[in-house]
Design an enzyme around this catalytic site. Structure first.
Site, PDB file in Angstrom:
ATOM      1  N   HIS A  85      79.599 -11.854 -60.608  1.00 49.30           N
ATOM      2  CA  HIS A  85      79.586 -13.023 -61.498  1.00 49.30           C
ATOM      3  C   HIS A  85      78.588 -14.082 -61.034  1.00 49.30           C
ATOM      4  O   HIS A  85      78.220 -14.959 -61.806  1.00 49.30           O
ATOM      5  CB  HIS A  85      81.000 -13.577 -61.743  1.00 49.30           C
ATOM      6  CG  HIS A  85      81.580 -14.449 -60.677  1.00 49.30           C
ATOM      7  ND1 HIS A  85      82.487 -13.987 -59.740  1.00 49.30           N
ATOM      8  CD2 HIS A  85      81.426 -15.758 -60.415  1.00 49.30           C
ATOM      9  CE1 HIS A  85      82.853 -14.980 -58.956  1.00 49.30           C
ATOM     10  NE2 HIS A  85      82.221 -16.080 -59.342  1.00 49.30           N
ATOM     11  N   ASP A 221      83.645  -7.044 -57.810  1.00 51.41           N
ATOM     12  CA  ASP A 221      82.787  -8.177 -58.157  1.00 51.41           C
ATOM     13  C   ASP A 221      81.642  -8.365 -57.144  1.00 51.41           C
ATOM     14  O   ASP A 221      81.663  -9.293 -56.348  1.00 51.41           O
ATOM     15  CB  ASP A 221      83.666  -9.437 -58.241  1.00 51.41           C
ATOM     16  CG  ASP A 221      82.973 -10.580 -58.963  1.00 51.41           C
ATOM     17  OD1 ASP A 221      81.740 -10.517 -59.148  1.00 51.41           O
ATOM     18  OD2 ASP A 221      83.667 -11.546 -59.330  1.00 51.41           O
ATOM     19  N   SER A 653      82.589 -18.287 -53.936  1.00 51.54           N
ATOM     20  CA  SER A 653      82.342 -16.967 -54.496  1.00 51.54           C
ATOM     21  C   SER A 653      81.139 -16.355 -53.823  1.00 51.54           C
ATOM     22  O   SER A 653      80.104 -16.998 -53.675  1.00 51.54           O
ATOM     23  CB  SER A 653      82.091 -17.073 -55.989  1.00 51.54           C
ATOM     24  OG  SER A 653      83.306 -17.098 -56.660  1.00 51.54           O
TER      25      SER A 653
END
Ligand code: ARG
Ligand code: ASP
Length: 718
Positions: A85, A221, A653
């Site tokens: 992402h 991810d 992240s």
């Protein structure tokens, strides 16, 4: 005896505030504040191994990826790992209908196939140093906030200019502890960053928005990039002759596995937290702002869903918008719930009462602190209404896509209003606009926007008093027919039609301006703009300045009140270390979540009819053949993700999750929903960060994509 009492007090107050797992610590202070505790929890390396300016250390492998994520270097050839992402925009930009890398994934089978990404940067911190005294040089307690800010700004400019020159690096100075401390940060910024690999979205985004912010999770991810430098090893703009970067350190990767209770730490770039806000501010966020924003976003999501469910083309058009609107929507719901569950506002009020009582014990303290909490309360009382009005502008007004489009014309309109117009500037602005318009209409479905507009304007008029609404809305409210007003806006505006906008673009500047002034959507937008500037933002600025100085004082006071306690500064997009354990949690009565998931769970979730749960054929094949070696756990299963009690937030992240030996075991990408209030108050029982198990990442690269040359570059601890 006195000393003993003091010690007990310090211990009590410290356990009251910092709880296991809580905290985002400054790497330079690790040795002083955290090393002992980290080692007690199981860490086998030293603070110096994590951050050192004398030798290569883990920090040399950690970078800020773009402007909002973390990444880490995992080979001696500058191979970089981050989330799917986080690389999403880059992957999308390289995708075409023929080569849809988002859908199918992308793997460069050698370095010549790696794809450049103009504009993408990777920032590496070389060192950081405290410069509080220099930054505050000339500042006195008697100054106003704006006098203080002017001096600080000047000092910062001087210090960084000299530091830039002397170091040849890029330096910035950031406030910590709400302006009680300042650090200078020396950065090296890389500009040639190439895309190396990405799994298909139904691996990289498996579970999509349905599973977003939730545990148990099964998302792979991750994406891979590579840093390139010029032939002397220096950062440089993209050039075909550039070579892979040789880092001072790259992270070793452990596939030895993990167990519940194992020590872990996360090293990365958390963006923003607000742990030291007063109760009144938390009340404003979770009781006033969040509920309004949640309701407004929910309306949009409902309309998106109704259309997307019946038309696959619309589903694709609105996928990214839906993800964006839904991400914050879900987070805010979790955050407000978590704050209620923790009785966070009451607890903050108790602390404030204690604080004021403490301040009364000494005349000097009394002078400094006794009026602080009432002043906060007064400010937030005013700010609450203004913030809410601003929320409606942002979420209701700017929730209408047509309004967003019209708003993009503001810079052009400003240029057109000038007495002498710069033709080059005009040209440039129009070119930018044209490409925006093209991408806007590619993903625009007017019936959705009309419905959204009617719903949002209705909520806006119902929930905001007249003096907190822009005039165009008051006119609509007076007439009492929102639907008619929406029809009027959409039927009469040029912004609904690319052809009409194109025609308008052909007009001469004078006519352009005149025509624009007559457009009902433009009128609404202009009205929103001037109303928010003069009626909301201007008064907000004054209150915010006052709150900044109160917050600085409150932070200082809290630290003075509890001299034995370790305080960590709120996240501010600087490099931090946070540590905890692999652990599950109990989200509700009678439910316990184990801390890891396996490939079996992907197969359980599989549903070819639900977009978020489609499983790639090749992954199913691998599942059925059961060939997971050497990535399987001791029971022969392939682990997908794990939960741990590291205190993380947005920006974390892509951060590496490391084991007791400083080897990478996972890639952080989210938090569990029950713990999303951790930006305001951390709860060790509920707050868990979510990471992809590194063995799943390697399995996908190795067995799924057969990009074994990438595995060969890495340092793998077996
Ligand atoms: N919730 C995560 C974060 O705040 C991941 C968001 C991206 N994933 C998604 N399904 N929208 O950024
Ligand atoms: N998903 C977040 C990010 O993109 C991480 C988090 O908020 O926990 O940074």
């Amino acid at each position: 005896m006195k000393k003993f009492i003091y010690l007990v007090f310090a211990l009590l107050t410290s356990s009251h505030f910092v709880l296991a797992g809580e905290g985002m610590w400054i790497p330079v202070l690790l040795q002083q504040l955290n090393e002992q505790e980290m080692q007690q929890m199981g860490m086998r390396i030293t603070a110096e191994d994590i951050y050192s300016i004398n030798q290569s250390s883990l920090k040399d492998a950690i970078v800020l990826f773009g402007r909002g994520c973390t990444g880490e270097i995992i080979s001696n050839q500058g191979l970089l790992l981050t989330n799917h992402h986080c690389g999403y925009g880059q992957i999308q930009r390289h995708s075409t209908l023929q080569n849809d890398y988002l859908k199918n994934g992308f793997w460069a089978m050698n370095q010549t196939e790696e794809l450049p990404n103009p504009g993408l940067t990777v920032t590496m911190m070389v060192k950081m140093e405290e410069v509080t005294e220099k930054v505050l040089d000339g500042v006195t307690n008697e100054m106003t906030e704006s006098e203080r800010n002017t001096i600080i700004k000047d000092n910062i400019k001087k210090i960084t200019e000299t530091a830039d020159q002397e170091s040849g690096l890029t330096t910035t100075i950031r406030p910590f502890y709400h302006g009680n401390q300042y650090y200078i940060i020396y950065n090296r910024i890389f500009k040639d960053i190439r895309l190396v690999g990405a799994p298909p979205s139904n691996i990289g985004k498996f579970g999509g928005d349905t599973d977003n912010w939730m545990w148990p999770r099964h998302t792979g991810d991750f994406s891979l990039f590579r840093i390139y430098v010029d032939k002397d090893g220096n950062p440089a703009e993209y050039h075909p002759d550039n070579i892979p970067y040789t880092p001072d350190f790259h992270l070793p990767i452990s596939i030895k596995g993990i167990d519940e209770g194992d020590f872990t730490f996360v090293f990365g770039y958390p963006a923003r937290t607000n742990q030291y806000l007063p109760a009144a501010a938390v009340h404003m966020i979770t009781e006033v702002s969040n509920p309004a924003r949640i309701a407004l976003r929910q309306k949009r999501l409902e309309v998106f869903k109704r259309y997307s469910d019946t038309d696959p083309k619309i589903r694709i058009q609105y996928a990214a918008k839906d993800a964006g609107v839904g991400n914050a929507w879900k987070k805010m719901i979790g955050e407000s719930k978590g704050i209620h569950r923790l009785h966070a506002i009451d607890r903050k009020q108790e602390t404030e009462t204690r604080f004021t009582e403490w301040a009364k014990t000494d005349p000097k303290l009394k002078k400094m602190y006794s009026e602080l909490i009432p002043a906060f309360e007064q400010n937030y009382k005013q700010l609450e209404k203004l913030t809410l009005a601003m929320d409606y502008i942002n979420e209701a007004g700017m929730g209408i896509e047509l309004f967003q489009l019209a708003n993009r014309f503001r810079p052009l309109a400003t240029e057109l209003q000038k007495t002498t117009i710069d033709p080059d500037k005009l040209q440039e602005l129009e070119t930018t606009l044209k490409s925006f318009i093209q991408s806007f209409f590619k993903d625009y479905h007017q019936p959705i926007d009309r419905e959204v507009a009617a719903a949002l304007l209705a909520l806006w008029t119902e929930n905001q008093p007249e003096n907190f609404r822009p005039d165009f809305l008051n006119v609509i409210a007076q007439k009492g027919n929102v639907q008619a007003a929406v029809n009027n806006l959409f039927d009469k505006s040029m912004f609904t039609s690319p052809a009409n906008i194109e025609k308008w673009m052909q007009l001469n500047p004078k006519k352009k301006l005149k025509k624009l002034g007559q457009d009902p959507v433009w009128q609404a937008i202009s009205d929103i703009h001037s109303f928010s500037q003069s009626n909301l933002l201007q008064p907000m600025r004054a209150i915010t300045a006052s709150n900044d100085s109160l917050q600085r004082l409150y932070m200082k006071g809290l630290m003075a009140m509890q001299p034995g306690k370790r305080f960590y500064p709120d996240a501010n997009f600087t490099l931090r270390v946070t540590y905890g354990k692999i652990e599950g949690y109990s989200p509700a009565d009678a439910i316990y979540y184990s801390p890891y998931t396996t490939l079996d769970g992907i197969m359980e979730k599989e549903n070819p009819d639900i977009f978020d749960y489609v499983v790639e054929d090749r992954l199913k094949e691998l599942y059925h053949t059961g060939d997971f070696e050497p990535y399987a756990d001791t029971e022969g299963r392939l682990r997908i993700a794990f939960a741990a009690s590291n205190h993380t937030t947005g920006g974390n992240s892509g951060s590496p999750v490391l084991n007791a030996d400083g080897q990478m075991i996972g890639l952080n990408f989210d938090r569990c929903w029950e713990g999303t209030m951790s930006d305001l108050m951390y709860d060790p029982a509920m707050c868990r960060n979510i990471s992809v198990d590194i063995r799943y990442v390697l399995f996908i690269i190795d067995k799924f994509a057969q990009a074994t040359h990438l595995i060969d570059e890495m340092t793998i601890i077996r």
